[in-house]
Design an enzyme around this catalytic site. Structure first.
Site, PDB file in Angstrom:
ATOM      1  N   LYS A   1       6.345   0.398   7.354  1.00  0.00           N
ATOM      2  CA  LYS A   1       5.950   1.682   6.794  1.00  0.00           C
ATOM      3  C   LYS A   1       7.161   2.596   6.747  1.00  0.00           C
ATOM      4  CE  LYS A   1       2.680   5.533   7.180  1.00  0.00           C
ATOM      5  NZ  LYS A   1       1.523   6.105   7.927  1.00  0.00           N
TER       6      LYS A   1
ATOM      7  N   GLY B   1       0.818  -1.203   0.000  1.00  0.00           N
ATOM      8  CA  GLY B   1       0.000   0.000   0.000  1.00  0.00           C
ATOM      9  C   GLY B   1       0.850   1.250   0.000  1.00  0.00           C
ATOM     10  N   ARG B   2       0.206   2.366  -0.302  1.00  0.00           N
ATOM     11  CA  ARG B   2       0.909   3.650  -0.355  1.00  0.00           C
ATOM     12  C   ARG B   2      -0.073   4.746  -0.002  1.00  0.00           C
ATOM     13  NH1 ARG B   2       5.866   5.463  -3.043  1.00  0.00           N
ATOM     14  NH2 ARG B   2       6.304   3.232  -3.212  1.00  0.00           N
TER      15      ARG B   2
ATOM     16  N   ASP C   1      -5.714  11.272   8.455  1.00  0.00           N
ATOM     17  CA  ASP C   1      -6.120  10.798   7.122  1.00  0.00           C
ATOM     18  C   ASP C   1      -7.120   9.657   7.254  1.00  0.00           C
ATOM     19  OD1 ASP C   1      -6.163  10.736   4.362  1.00  0.00           O
ATOM     20  OD2 ASP C   1      -4.435   9.397   4.189  1.00  0.00           O
TER      21      ASP C   1
ATOM     22  N   GLY D   1       3.535   7.693   3.633  1.00  0.00           N
ATOM     23  CA  GLY D   1       4.553   6.678   3.377  1.00  0.00           C
ATOM     24  C   GLY D   1       4.034   5.498   2.589  1.00  0.00           C
TER      25      GLY D   1
ATOM     26  N   GLY E   1      -0.496   9.012   2.014  1.00  0.00           N
ATOM     27  CA  GLY E   1       0.023  10.361   1.967  1.00  0.00           C
ATOM     28  C   GLY E   1       1.374  10.533   2.639  1.00  0.00           C
TER      29      GLY E   1
END
Length: 217
Positions: A110, A88-89, A206, A93, A91
């Protein structure tokens, strides 16, 4: 103010003080509560240990030279973890599935994105929140296993338990809207996790379905 809120307030004030003033501050502010004083000192010791790792990377304002946009499968990270794949990616890292070579267990790694890792303020925030998050006790928050700065790349990182499942966003995209009962369950668990996190001074920043992970324990 709750005990957790008081601890967070004292921690935030203490970390802004010169080192030589911290002991007197703790003694004065916690004079009526030995347990609180001990817990505050423990948090400050952990913060000091982690911050010492950041001292060298934080000196230059230029990006740490070794950080890559993406970690390749098979590479070694922090002399302990072998990268397996990117999972996953976001905001702040990228997240990778890695194997802990000391325990042979798979974990989630992460790593701050290169553009953000170049900013001293964001690196410090990333490290401090990792330290405090490790003390948040909730079954609805992934457990922090390790945190620090990779000496080879200068990249700040956090290692968490690797969960099996999918995000709420993926579930809704595949199956459509959740039932009312399921939605209430997810919201209740999210609220419980946020309550614990906020009491410890951690703000998610987030919160969205893509960052709510559904798993069975």
């Amino acid at each position: 103010m709750s005990e957790d809120g008081r601890l967070k307030d004292l921690f935030d004030r203490a970390v802004e003080l010169p080192d030589e003033d911290v002991d007197a501050f703790v003694a004065r502010e916690c004079a009526d509560d030995d347990a609180l004083a001990a817990e505050l000192r423990e948090l400050l010791q952990i913060d000091a240990k982690q911050t010492s790792l950041l001292d060298k990377p934080l000196e230059p304002l230029a990006p740490p030279t070794g950080i890559a946009a993406q970690l390749a499968a098979g590479m070694s990270f922090a002399e302990r973890y072998t990268v397996l794949r990117e999972v996953g990616r976001g905001g702040m890292g990228a997240v990778y599935a890695v194997r802990d070579e000391r325990t042979q267990r798979q974990r989630a790694l992460k790593v701050m994105l290169p553009g953000l890792a170049a900013q001293a303020e964001l690196r410090a925030r990333f490290q401090r929140e990792a330290t405090i998050a490790a003390h948040v006790d909730s079954e609805h928050i992934a457990e922090v296993m390790d945190a620090g700065v990779d000496e080879a790349t200068g990249a700040p990182f956090i290692v968490l338990e690797l969960l099996t499942g999918e995000s709420l966003a993926a579930l809704v995209e595949r199956d459509g809207a959740c039932s009312s009962a399921d939605a209430l369950t997810y919201l209740g668990q999210t609220t419980s996790a946020l309550t614990r996190a906020h009491a410890a001074g951690v703000v998610h920043r987030d919160l969205k379905p893509a960052n709510l992970f559904l798993t069975r324990r």
